[in-house]
Design an enzyme around this catalytic site. Structure first.
Site, PDB file in Angstrom:
ATOM      1  CE  LYS A 169      -2.033   1.825   3.977  1.00  0.00           C
ATOM      2  NZ  LYS A 169      -1.763   3.269   4.033  1.00  0.00           N
ATOM      3  CB  CYS A 218      -5.300   6.054  10.517  1.00  0.00           C
ATOM      4  SG  CYS A 218      -5.745   4.528   9.715  1.00  0.00           S
ATOM      5  NE  ARG A 226      -1.029  10.425  10.032  1.00  0.00           N
ATOM      6  CZ  ARG A 226      -1.216   9.274   9.373  1.00  0.00           C
ATOM      7  NH1 ARG A 226      -2.332   8.616   9.487  1.00  0.00           N
ATOM      8  NH2 ARG A 226      -0.268   8.785   8.596  1.00  0.00           N
ATOM      9  CG  ASP A 270       2.224   1.714   9.479  1.00  0.00           C
ATOM     10  OD1 ASP A 270       1.811   2.596  10.245  1.00  0.00           O
ATOM     11  OD2 ASP A 270       2.399   1.900   8.264  1.00  0.00           O
ATOM     12  NE  ARG A 276      -7.429   4.149   4.905  1.00  0.00           N
ATOM     13  CZ  ARG A 276      -6.581   4.508   5.873  1.00  0.00           C
ATOM     14  NH1 ARG A 276      -7.002   4.584   7.109  1.00  0.00           N
ATOM     15  NH2 ARG A 276      -5.340   4.806   5.598  1.00  0.00           N
TER      16      ARG A 276
HETATM   17  C1  UD1 Z   1       3.725   7.059   6.478  1.00  0.00           C
HETATM   18  C2  UD1 Z   1       2.916   5.816   6.247  1.00  0.00           C
HETATM   19  C3  UD1 Z   1       2.260   5.365   7.535  1.00  0.00           C
HETATM   20  C4  UD1 Z   1       3.303   5.183   8.624  1.00  0.00           C
HETATM   21  C5  UD1 Z   1       4.158   6.434   8.759  1.00  0.00           C
HETATM   22  C6  UD1 Z   1       5.327   6.273   9.719  1.00  0.00           C
HETATM   23  C7  UD1 Z   1       2.147   6.039   3.967  1.00  0.00           C
HETATM   24  C8  UD1 Z   1       0.992   6.204   3.058  1.00  0.00           C
HETATM   25  N1  UD1 Z   1       1.885   6.104   5.274  1.00  0.00           N
HETATM   26  O1  UD1 Z   1       2.821   8.069   6.919  1.00  0.00           O
HETATM   27  O2  UD1 Z   1       1.611   4.126   7.273  1.00  0.00           O
HETATM   28  O3  UD1 Z   1       2.647   4.957   9.847  1.00  0.00           O
HETATM   29  O4  UD1 Z   1       4.716   6.788   7.468  1.00  0.00           O
HETATM   30  O5  UD1 Z   1       6.112   5.212   9.341  1.00  0.00           O
HETATM   31  O6  UD1 Z   1       3.269   5.792   3.534  1.00  0.00           O
HETATM   32  N2  UD1 Z   1       5.078  14.815  11.004  1.00  0.00           N
HETATM   33  C9  UD1 Z   1       5.131  16.157  11.328  1.00  0.00           C
HETATM   34  N3  UD1 Z   1       5.093  17.069  10.316  1.00  0.00           N
HETATM   35  C10 UD1 Z   1       5.024  16.704   9.005  1.00  0.00           C
HETATM   36  C11 UD1 Z   1       4.974  15.323   8.692  1.00  0.00           C
HETATM   37  C12 UD1 Z   1       5.002  14.399   9.717  1.00  0.00           C
HETATM   38  O7  UD1 Z   1       5.191  16.530  12.494  1.00  0.00           O
HETATM   39  O8  UD1 Z   1       4.995  17.580   8.125  1.00  0.00           O
HETATM   40  C13 UD1 Z   1       5.066  13.815  12.106  1.00  0.00           C
HETATM   41  C14 UD1 Z   1       3.743  13.053  12.126  1.00  0.00           C
HETATM   42  O9  UD1 Z   1       2.771  13.749  12.839  1.00  0.00           O
HETATM   43  C15 UD1 Z   1       4.152  11.770  12.787  1.00  0.00           C
HETATM   44  C16 UD1 Z   1       5.560  11.540  12.281  1.00  0.00           C
HETATM   45  O10 UD1 Z   1       6.026  12.817  11.835  1.00  0.00           O
HETATM   46  O11 UD1 Z   1       4.172  11.926  14.175  1.00  0.00           O
HETATM   47  C17 UD1 Z   1       5.666  10.525  11.172  1.00  0.00           C
HETATM   48  O12 UD1 Z   1       4.968  10.969  10.059  1.00  0.00           O
HETATM   49  P1  UD1 Z   1       5.389  10.582   8.568  1.00  0.00           P
HETATM   50  O13 UD1 Z   1       6.670   9.840   8.544  1.00  0.00           O
HETATM   51  O14 UD1 Z   1       5.260  11.804   7.728  1.00  0.00           O
HETATM   52  O15 UD1 Z   1       4.231   9.580   8.200  1.00  0.00           O
HETATM   53  P2  UD1 Z   1       3.258   9.593   6.973  1.00  0.00           P
HETATM   54  O16 UD1 Z   1       4.027   9.905   5.713  1.00  0.00           O
HETATM   55  O17 UD1 Z   1       2.045  10.364   7.274  1.00  0.00           O
END
Ligand code: UD1
Length: 414
Positions: free
Chosen positions: A22, A116, A121, A302, A394
């Site tokens: 995914k 989720c 986020r 995850d 999903r």
């Molecule tokens: C991706 C994965 C998700 C996984 C996560 C962490 C996809 C579609 N989803 O999500 O399944 O759980 O990586 O391995 O690939 N953060 C900030 N600011 C930002 C971006 C992120 O503070 O601009 C924080 C988030 O709130 C969170 C952490 O960083 O606490 C990790 O987020 P991130 O690595 O960006 O995860 P996703 O890309 O959303």
């Protein structure tokens, strides 16, 4: 409403191929619009999140056709750069279209993404990085409007290796003049998979899989063929199901991972082959202390809920610390309803192994939490019914069939 009917008590056995990833397929689908191209993606999983991404593509004017697990995309007719809120809200990954649209159209108008509810986020790192590349970004009335006069390569420092921000930077930097150096990049296999796709599409990218990625230029290709990598979280989920129930399963397409390291510590035998894994589980596990989620190559957030489900009956007390998402213990109150003994203190869950779990009615709180409930229900006495607003579908392709193939009694009523 999806209703999962689970009867617990059976060991798992048999062999199964792991679904396509995914988290690799979603950014690659967004990447298909970086330049006008036709592409074929093999091994694309049939998921609700993939459907949501295809709806966005079609809304933008692209052709997208799924045939079995083969996805054909023609992004040449793309004619819009605006994604309406209802399409954005269907999943978190919709935010990756921001970098892709900026690269292709020079602008993007969209609203904050869904996904989720795992706590806050934010997308501040995405916005900060795109601004550094030269995008003007305004946030107005719940909408984000990005426009570039010119994207210019630069050095970007990410204070945290955000997966999504790394993906957005890779996509937008394809259209930047000059070299972009990304320091502090996420190192997940899904980032490497996206870089592979972009290289096949004409981008000059190096360093993916390490914390420094260079994006140096882009000579667009018209046709790209790519195979989506196996889903390491779906593989971990099936391994945890086997650990919870006892049994012996073989997963084709799966590689060794940190999840298996902990399952091994709990008493499971792991036999790692070439692109396949065998997991043999004794039935009664030992508790594991010191599990702690971290960015790749650390233990993946995850997989935290599904590993917790596997340890509910392990002898002793296991501990799991959640460091990535603040609200990622929402499955815990539901697991307690089955009889699990779990305490939460701050970021840490203390799981005292119980001798028995008992089937009951549960509510799936999110994608991986829902999968954890199905696993726990498989290891419980009697029947459980899990009400699910579609979270599990999903991210898991025919999860009920996969578990039935391995001997689990799981039936999905849609
Ligand atoms: C991706 C994965 C998700 C996984 C996560 C962490 C996809 C579609 N989803 O999500 O399944 O759980 O990586 O391995 O690939 N953060 C900030 N600011 C930002 C971006 C992120 O503070 O601009 C924080 C988030 O709130 C969170 C952490 O960083 O606490 C990790 O987020 P991130 O690595 O960006 O995860 P996703 O890309 O959303």
């Amino acid at each position: 409403m999806d209703i999962w009917h689970v009867r617990g008590g059976r060991k798992l056995s048999g062999s199964i191929r792991v679904q396509g990833s995914k988290n690799a397929s979603l950014p690659i689908i967004a990447a298909s619009i970086v330049s006008p191209m036709e592409c074929v993606l093999l091994n694309t999983p049939k998921l609700r999140d993939v459907d949501a991404a295809l709806k966005i593509l079609r809304h933008l004017g692209c052709k997208a056709e799924m045939s079995g697990n083969q996805l054909y995309i023609d992004s040449r007719p793309l004619s819009l750069s605006h994604i309406p809120p209802d399409l954005m809200e269907e999943m978190r990954s919709s935010v990756i279209f921001m970098g892709a649209l900026l690269a292709r159209c020079g602008e993007a108008r969209l609203s904050p993404p869904g996904g989720c509810q795992l706590g806050e986020r934010p997308i501040d790192l995405h916005l900060k990085s795109l601004r550094e590349l030269g995008a003007d970004i305004e946030e107005e009335g719940g909408e984000i409007y990005c426009k570039k006069s010119e994207l210019k390569g630069c050095t970007i420092n990410l204070p945290f290796p955000s997966v999504g921000a790394t993906e957005n930077i890779l996509l937008a930097a394809c259209a930047a003049k000059g070299k972009t150096k990304l320091i502090g990049a996420a190192r997940e296999p899904e980032i490497v998979a996206l870089a592979e796709f972009l290289r096949a599409a004409g981008a000059e990218i190096s360093g993916d899989g390490t914390e420094i990625i260079d994006i140096e230029g882009f000579k667009p290709k018209k046709y790209v063929l790519n195979r989506i990598i196996p889903d390491r979280i779906a593989a971990a989920t099936l391994c945890c199901a086997c650990a919870a129930c006892g049994g012996d399963i073989q997963l084709k397409g799966a590689e060794f991972s940190s999840v298996l390291y902990f399952l091994n510590q709990s008493g499971c035998d792991i036999i790692s082959g070439t692109h396949s894994l065998r997991v043999a589980c004794p039935g009664k596990l030992r508790a594991v202390k010191g599990i702690s989620t971290a960015p790749y190559p650390g233990f993946p957030t995850d997989a935290q809920p599904v590993l917790m489900a596997a340890l509910l009956k392990a002898a002793g007390e296991s501990t799991i610390e959640e460091n990535i998402f603040r609200n990622r213990f929402r499955h815990v109150p539901e697991l307690r309803r089955l009889g699990a003994d779990i305490d939460i203190e701050g970021k840490t869950a203390f799981i005292k192994g119980v001798n028995e779990l008992h089937g009951t009615a549960l509510n799936a709180t999110d994608l991986r939490g829902g999968a954890a409930m199905i696993i726990a229900a498989l290891s419980a006495e009697g029947e459980s019914v899990i009400m699910d607003e579609g979270h599990v579908r999903r991210g898991y392709e025919r999860f009920d069939e996969a578990l039935r193939t391995l001997g689990g009694e799981v039936y999905l009523e849609t």
